[in-house]
Design a protein around this motif. Structure first.
Motif, PDB file in Angstrom:
ATOM      1  N   MET A   1       0.810  -1.185   0.000  1.00  0.00           N
ATOM      2  CA  MET A   1       0.000   0.000   0.000  1.00  0.00           C
ATOM      3  C   MET A   1       0.861   1.260   0.000  1.00  0.00           C
ATOM      4  SD  MET A   1      -3.164   1.036   0.473  1.00  0.00           S
ATOM      5  CE  MET A   1      -4.025   2.429   1.028  1.00  0.00           C
ATOM      6  N   LYS A   2       1.817   1.301   0.936  1.00  0.00           N
ATOM      7  CA  LYS A   2       2.686   2.473   1.015  1.00  0.00           C
ATOM      8  C   LYS A   2       3.505   2.634  -0.275  1.00  0.00           C
ATOM      9  CE  LYS A   2       3.425   2.688   5.977  1.00  0.00           C
ATOM     10  NZ  LYS A   2       4.419   2.686   7.034  1.00  0.00           N
ATOM     11  N   ILE A   7       4.661   5.604  -5.360  1.00  0.00           N
ATOM     12  CA  ILE A   7       4.807   5.590  -6.821  1.00  0.00           C
ATOM     13  C   ILE A   7       3.892   6.623  -7.464  1.00  0.00           C
ATOM     14  CG2 ILE A   7       4.425   4.181  -8.886  1.00  0.00           C
ATOM     15  CD1 ILE A   7       5.427   1.784  -7.294  1.00  0.00           C
ATOM     16  N   LEU A   8       2.723   6.853  -6.891  1.00  0.00           N
ATOM     17  CA  LEU A   8       1.797   7.839  -7.446  1.00  0.00           C
ATOM     18  C   LEU A   8       2.184   9.270  -7.047  1.00  0.00           C
ATOM     19  CD1 LEU A   8      -1.620   6.061  -6.849  1.00  0.00           C
ATOM     20  CD2 LEU A   8      -0.441   6.402  -9.020  1.00  0.00           C
TER      21      LEU A   8
END
Length: 182
Positions: A1-2, A7-8
């Motif tokens: 999740m992290k 990455i976004l």
């Protein structure tokens, strides 16, 4: 999740930071009147006509002025005389066979006489091996023509450096106590 969140976020931060940089372009005529004086740092050469006039005048005292060709001729003659005093000269040869098998060395030499009767073949014994060589060449390029011809019938052939006894060299006799040197 992290990881997916990072990455976004990373490309968004990168793109936004690029928009903060102001893009300015200088006007094309900004350097139109630029001048710089380099005369203080330039090398000054004498006038070519003045230099030619100095070279044409003959030196005082009747000394002879030698051209570059004459200087080269003298240097080459001196080099030639120094080389004549040398017992050996360095060059190249084509090594056709190198090994300890005496019969194979003689067979290779005989095959050379058969396939290439015009080639000067030399066979040497340097303990513990036999060497069969072809030619005496001043430089490697001269040896290449022989090498390419020999390579077809003798695939182990190669060009090597060698030293040769100078033709016509007379070995000076040693001076004994009873003789005087001329």
């Amino acid at each position: 999740m992290k990881r997916s969140l990072l990455i976004l976020i990373f490309p968004v931060i990168l793109m936004s930071s690029c928009s903060l940089i102001k893009k300015t372009s200088a006007p094309t005529n900004e350097f139109e009147n630029y001048q710089e004086d380099l005369s203080g740092s330039r090398i000054i050469f004498p006038d070519l006509e003045e230099q030619a006039a100095k070279e044409e005048t003959a030196p005082k005292g009747g000394e002879k002025v030698l051209s570059a060709d004459d200087d080269l001729e003298i240097a080459l003659n001196n080099l030639k005389e120094a080389n004549k005093a040398e017992m050996y000269w360095s060059g190249y040869t084509v090594l056709v066979y190198s090994g300890v098998d005496r019969d194979l060395a003689f067979k290779t030499r005989n095959d050379l006489f058969t396939y290439f009767p015009d080639f000067k073949t030399d066979m040497q014994y340097q303990q513990p091996r036999y060497l069969v060589k072809v030619g005496k060449f001043v430089n490697r390029i001269e040896a290449l023509t022989y090498y390419h011809q020999l390579k077809e019938n003798f695939p182990s052939s190669r060009i090597i450096q060698d030293r040769f006894l100078r033709e016509g060299y007379v070995i000076p006799e040693p001076v004994t106590d009873g003789q005087q040197q001329n």
